[in-house]
Motif scaffolding. Sequence first.
Motif, PDB file in Angstrom:
ATOM      1  N   ARG A 133       0.845  -1.185   0.000  1.00  0.00           N
ATOM      2  CA  ARG A 133       0.000   0.000   0.000  1.00  0.00           C
ATOM      3  C   ARG A 133       0.884   1.240   0.000  1.00  0.00           C
ATOM      4  N   PHE A 135       1.769   5.026   0.877  1.00  0.00           N
ATOM      5  CA  PHE A 135       1.442   6.095   1.814  1.00  0.00           C
ATOM      6  C   PHE A 135       2.145   7.362   1.362  1.00  0.00           C
ATOM      7  N   MET A 142       4.091   0.108   2.037  1.00  0.00           N
ATOM      8  CA  MET A 142       4.151  -0.837   3.154  1.00  0.00           C
ATOM      9  C   MET A 142       3.366  -2.086   2.807  1.00  0.00           C
ATOM     10  N   CYS A 143       3.913  -3.225   3.226  1.00  0.00           N
ATOM     11  CA  CYS A 143       3.246  -4.493   2.962  1.00  0.00           C
ATOM     12  C   CYS A 143       2.544  -4.964   4.237  1.00  0.00           C
ATOM     13  N   PRO A 144       1.279  -5.373   4.140  1.00  0.00           N
ATOM     14  CA  PRO A 144       0.534  -5.756   5.338  1.00  0.00           C
ATOM     15  C   PRO A 144       0.866  -7.160   5.842  1.00  0.00           C
ATOM     16  N   CYS A 145       1.596  -7.956   5.061  1.00  0.00           N
ATOM     17  CA  CYS A 145       1.778  -9.362   5.451  1.00  0.00           C
ATOM     18  C   CYS A 145       2.927  -9.545   6.431  1.00  0.00           C
ATOM     19  N   HIS A 146       4.151  -9.251   5.977  1.00  0.00           N
ATOM     20  CA  HIS A 146       5.302  -9.491   6.834  1.00  0.00           C
ATOM     21  C   HIS A 146       6.093  -8.214   7.096  1.00  0.00           C
ATOM     22  N   GLY A 147       5.495  -7.065   6.753  1.00  0.00           N
ATOM     23  CA  GLY A 147       6.108  -5.801   7.129  1.00  0.00           C
ATOM     24  C   GLY A 147       7.206  -5.306   6.219  1.00  0.00           C
ATOM     25  N   GLY A 148       7.223  -5.728   4.969  1.00  0.00           N
ATOM     26  CA  GLY A 148       8.187  -5.168   4.029  1.00  0.00           C
ATOM     27  C   GLY A 148       7.857  -3.705   3.759  1.00  0.00           C
TER      28      GLY A 148
ATOM     29  N   TRP B 373       4.715  -8.600  13.496  1.00  0.00           N
ATOM     30  CA  TRP B 373       5.657  -8.116  12.479  1.00  0.00           C
ATOM     31  C   TRP B 373       4.976  -7.291  11.394  1.00  0.00           C
ATOM     32  N   SER B 374       3.643  -7.310  11.369  1.00  0.00           N
ATOM     33  CA  SER B 374       2.942  -6.563  10.323  1.00  0.00           C
ATOM     34  C   SER B 374       2.611  -5.164  10.810  1.00  0.00           C
ATOM     35  N   PRO B 375       2.852  -4.150   9.984  1.00  0.00           N
ATOM     36  CA  PRO B 375       2.385  -2.815  10.365  1.00  0.00           C
ATOM     37  C   PRO B 375       0.860  -2.838  10.456  1.00  0.00           C
ATOM     38  N   MET B 377      -1.994  -1.226   9.280  1.00  0.00           N
ATOM     39  CA  MET B 377      -2.102  -0.288   8.163  1.00  0.00           C
ATOM     40  C   MET B 377      -3.048   0.871   8.451  1.00  0.00           C
ATOM     41  N   ARG B 422       5.391  -3.514  14.834  1.00  0.00           N
ATOM     42  CA  ARG B 422       6.494  -3.838  13.933  1.00  0.00           C
ATOM     43  C   ARG B 422       7.812  -3.340  14.524  1.00  0.00           C
TER      44      ARG B 422
END
Lengths: 232, 503
Positions: A133, A135, A142-148, B373-375, B377, B422
């Motif tokens: 997503r 911002f 930002m990725c909602p799955c593993h925080g990339g 570990w996930s932001p 959102m 996170r």
Amino acid sequence: MNSDFDQHRQEPDESASASAAIAAPESRVAGRRNFLFKLSIAINAFIGLLIATPVVRFLLGPIRPKGAYDSWIPLGKLSEYPEGSTLLAFFRNPTTNPWDGETGNVACYVRRQSSNSFTVFAVNCAHLGCPVRWFPQSQLFMCPCHGGAYYADGSRAAGPPERGLFTYASRVDGDTLMIQAGSLPTLANQARLKSPGDCPGRSSANSNFQLVKEIAPCSKTPNTGTNEPTIG
Amino acid sequence: MQQDSKHWYERTYDWIESRVQLADFVRESSAHPVPSKTASWWYVFGSASFVLLLLQIVTGILLATIYVPSAGEAWNSLQVLNHQLPLGWFLRAMHGWGSNFMVAVVLIHMMQVFIFGAYKFPRELTWLLGVCLLLMTLGMAFSGQILRFDQDAYWGLGIGASITSRMPIIGDQAVHLMLGGPIIAGATLSRFFALHVFVLPATMLAFAGLHVWLVLKLGINEWPTPGRLVRRETYLKEYHALTKRDGIPFVPQAIWKDALFAAAIIFAVAFCAAVFGPFGPTGTPDPTITQTAPRPDFFFLWIYSALAFLPPSVETPLIFIAPVIGLGVLFGLPFIAGVGEKSWYRRPVGVLTLLVVAVGLATLTHLGTYAPWSPHMTAWTADEIPDRFVHGSTPLERQGALIFKAKQCHNCHALGGLGGQRGPALDSVATHLTEDQIIRQVIQGGGNMPAYGAALSPPEVTALVAFLDTLHPPNQLPATDASRSIAETDKPAFKEPVESTKP
């Protein structure tokens, strides 16, 4: 059960000639039947192989050479993408079936650095493909799955991805932005060794072929990791 | 003869039985003696798994009368099931909860078999078939999650494709094969439908039939006794002696526990279905909706967690090597430890391994339920900064709090328990980072935090750091740079030290 059938088969022989029964000993009949049994297995194996070949070919049907699914498609007018902005854009995948419904649609992020310089990012995270997503406030994907997390230019900022965002090859055709798309961006079709023939915006399908023919210098497009201002 | 005195149904039975000739086999099988100690509540999970498989087949067929395996229509047909057909929601819930119970019961069955040493000689093949059945059960759970064809299913396929694409050399081809084309679309759903409805159930029934046949032929595993070792030469003789000496007929003396437990499990499935309802579907499988946070179903959360923790450098090798090792151990187990001690009292390595694996999987699953570990959102707009963090702050600090929200810092950093996890919670960040260190961290990032130098103007950094520097307990001073304090105090004292010491 079998013996019943055997007797029925043998009866006409016996009635035809009594001496023939003596001339055809049981062992010869058994030997012939064994041979015919093996022959029937061999014939079935052959027919099975004959049928299996098209079945395997059918099952492997979706496999095409690299880039065979991709084609250049328009992504809208240039004026839809203000300079300095990163916007979510949609397109219909070039190869779809009527029953694909909304799954035939694809989302991507279009970043317009300057009047003629575009980068089109895939929404699929380079880690495991979740939808990143954008911002605009913090200039991060930002990725909602593993925080990339990725910077505005697509380069890796944090988290498990080992590389920047996937990109679609893009070019400007008159007043239309064109991208080369068609298959789900994954590490298998996006991770390429950097070679002198690889330039952003140039067709990557036959870049190696191009490389052999001519090592052309890349056009002056800003490469990833620039310090150009990203907030307006 | 007596024929005429028989009822019509007895005559029908005789007519059929004289042709199929199954009565003797069924009588012998059901009356076969089992060791009396195995008529235990520990031995009910296998039969319960089989009953759950049958339940899944029945509810699955009923769902298939309505479900449309088309990418454009699947989601709508689930809505019809959920909301328009009488008790359609209940059947979906039964199938969904039945799936969860089946995975759970199959896992418990496997643990019980392992801990009772039932995989040892001569039941090696029974174990191998069981491992295949476990894998197929998980395959059914995964493909079933895909048939739900919602956002989670769509992006779950995306994750599957991403993992597949990491295969060396044939990655691209394998992805096309898995998806049935270049993207996740109709062909993908159709092939997982074929897998879920035809291939896997048929194979599972065949394997389960063979599995049960082996249990009948080889006899149920006896209750393990410490010191009674399994030897290839003598085991069969000892087992037969045991069933002769101490055996009870399986029907009715042992089977009633299986039957009662199966009934309880089916009731539990129906109860959960009625109370908690069906699973999803969540949003439509529209890839243009990026406002989503895909999560796998419960039994795959541990993989989701593991993938968050693997260091990037070893991720790809581990994704492909670890399953091979795991399956190698499972398939090799009856050949590595096929004889010897069965009792858990004398198998410390086996018991410890099981404990470590179980605790590990449970921990990863638990982490997967809240995914630290996930932001988060939506935290930057949805979660508030608790009042105490901004109470009595200066205009500059308050501006900093606004920037903390506006620049999505809250998505990764919690304040007062609200916000993402996170990054570290910042409730007392000022006690362990000096002002200069905070500035450096914000601008340059590092330690898995993006650099915000390009996204923040100098005034914004000043305000944000002023706010962060107020984040310390009232009775604890913020961290200060000692050398800087000295430099400050050496000068003519015209102002306070640089750090805010607001109570």
